[in-house]
Motif scaffolding. Structure first.
Motif: not given
Length: 434
Positions: A387-388, A398-399, A401-406
């Motif tokens: 996805l990223w 986008d970055q 969002g990635l940190l939030y998902f992790y």
């Protein structure tokens, strides 16, 4: 009948082997007189006003068990066997009347350490081996006066005495996972209570769900324990004839009423003397259970009720006085340590914490590092990476969002693993706290 008993004893000693269990440190005479237990049940539904009704579970049960004896409590489901056994173990809360004494004294914290209680359901950790189960039990329950090496020696001797040497390195398992057999699992449950060398051993349906040969091995083990000076009380639903004659005393219950108390060898003669005799040769326990259910010659509800009433009246007329006279017999009491001199725990807080931590990690590593968990993490990692993949670093959203998902993923996954651990640990927690 005496020849049958001698033959059963010879079979018992042969099946158990030459090793003799360690004798009880303090033999205990258990007496219970006019035990009555009542509960309040509520009737009515959601829309109807509930009413509280009092129900009597035990209706004046009396008896005595001496050191070296096995008392078997028989009766149909709902007759009060487990309730009486729980009361004798000091675990029954509610409106309990009567007098229960241990060497002439009421139940106390000192006596609690001398009582072993084996529940009907085997509450064990499925991923631990037989040896590990006994080792952790020894480290938790045996006193600090024994060194670790001495506790290991006791564990090894107990495994040999219970006939578990062949499966010592096998996991205990459960109905959903392969492990030791049902009879071996039951012997592990018994061994967890025997390891502290209790004076009284209480067992709830120890032969339930086992074949006759395995059940005979279990009772043979209990016979050998009784020979070491222990007082053993057990509930049993429908034993075979050879098991029936291994019991020193039998207590027959029906709807909370005692119908017979005395030697198992004399049970058939007693009921024949009050005009209740089987028409064909049959297992004594089957005949006694038929009578407890009110089944003799008639099958109607009225006949069953009248038969039960007749048996209750016969017990009061023929056995009640002799049973109470038996309680007046003088026995040699073992003076135990006073409660004020006994510490609350046999081991220190740090020792309990370290043993429980090691046991928990040993049991839970199979879930934490299971193939399903590994595949789950790898799959999420691959999907997240796709996805990223090659996202522009200049796109800050986008970055984020990635940190939030992790952060969400690694926060909730361990959280749910911890939450679902509590229901699995509840039964074990209740068992060990009791």
């Amino acid at each position: 009948m005496e020849e049958v008993t001698v033959e059963m004893e010879a079979q018992t000693r042969q099946s158990v082997g030459p090793i003799i269990f360690k004798k009880s440190n303090c033999p205990v005479t258990l007496k219970f007189e006019d035990v009555v237990y009542k509960i309040k049940s509520k009737t009515g539904g959601f829309l109807k006003k509930s009413k509280s009704e009092e129900k009597i579970i035990l209706k004046g049960v009396t008896g005595m068990v001496l050191p070296g004896e096995i008392l078997a409590m028989l009766g149909p489901s709902g007759s009060g066997k487990t309730t009486l056994l729980t009361a004798l173990g000091g675990r029954l809360a509610g409106h309990l009347e009567g007098n229960i004494t241990y060497n002439g004294k009421p139940f106390s914290s000192t006596m609690k350490r001398n009582v072993g209680f084996v529940t009907q359901d085997d509450v064990l950790y499925p991923h631990l081996t037989v040896t590990e189960t006994f080792v952790y039990t020894a480290l938790l329950r045996l006193p600090n006066s024994l060194s670790k090496e001495e506790k290991m020696i006791i564990t090894e001797a107990l495994i040999t005495q219970l006939g578990l040497s062949q499966c010592r390195d096998s996991i205990v398992g459960n109905p959903f996972m392969g492990g030791v057999s049902g009879g071996e699992r039951k012997r592990v449950s018994i061994g967890q209570e025997v390891i502290i060398n209790p004076s009284i051993l209480l067992l709830d349906e120890p032969t339930s769900g086992l074949d006759s040969t395995t059940a005979q091995r279990i009772v043979s083990t209990l016979w050998e324990l009784a020979n070491g000076g222990r007082t053993i009380v057990m509930t049993i639903h429908q034993p075979s004839s050879r098991l029936f004659y291994m019991f020193h005393k039998v207590l027959l219950l029906s709807e909370g009423n005692p119908l017979y108390y005395g030697k198992g060898l004399n049970a058939m003669d007693y009921f024949s003397g009050i005009q209740f005799a089987p028409t064909v040769a049959m297992n004594p326990s089957d005949f006694l259970l038929d009578l407890a259910n009110g089944v003799s010659t008639g099958d109607s509800r009225e006949d069953q009720t009248s038969i039960k009433r007749t048996l209750v009246c016969a017990y009061k007329a023929n056995l009640a006085q002799s049973v109470k006279a038996e309680l007046e017999l003088d026995v040699n009491f073992c003076e135990g340590t006073e409660d004020k001199n006994v510490k609350k725990w046999t081991t220190s807080w740090w020792e309990q914490f370290s043993v429980l931590l090691r046991r928990g990690l040993k049991e839970r590593k199979h879930e934490s590092f299971s193939g399903l968990k590994i595949v789950e993490i790898l799959a999420v990692t691959v999907i997240t990476g796709l996805l990223w993949w090659q996202s522009d670093i200049s796109h800050l959203q986008d970055q984020v969002g990635l940190l939030y998902f992790y952060s969400e993923f690694w926060g909730y996954v361990p959280f749910f693993n911890a939450v679902f651990t509590f229901p699995q640990e509840r039964m074990m927690l209740e068992k060990e706290l009791s």
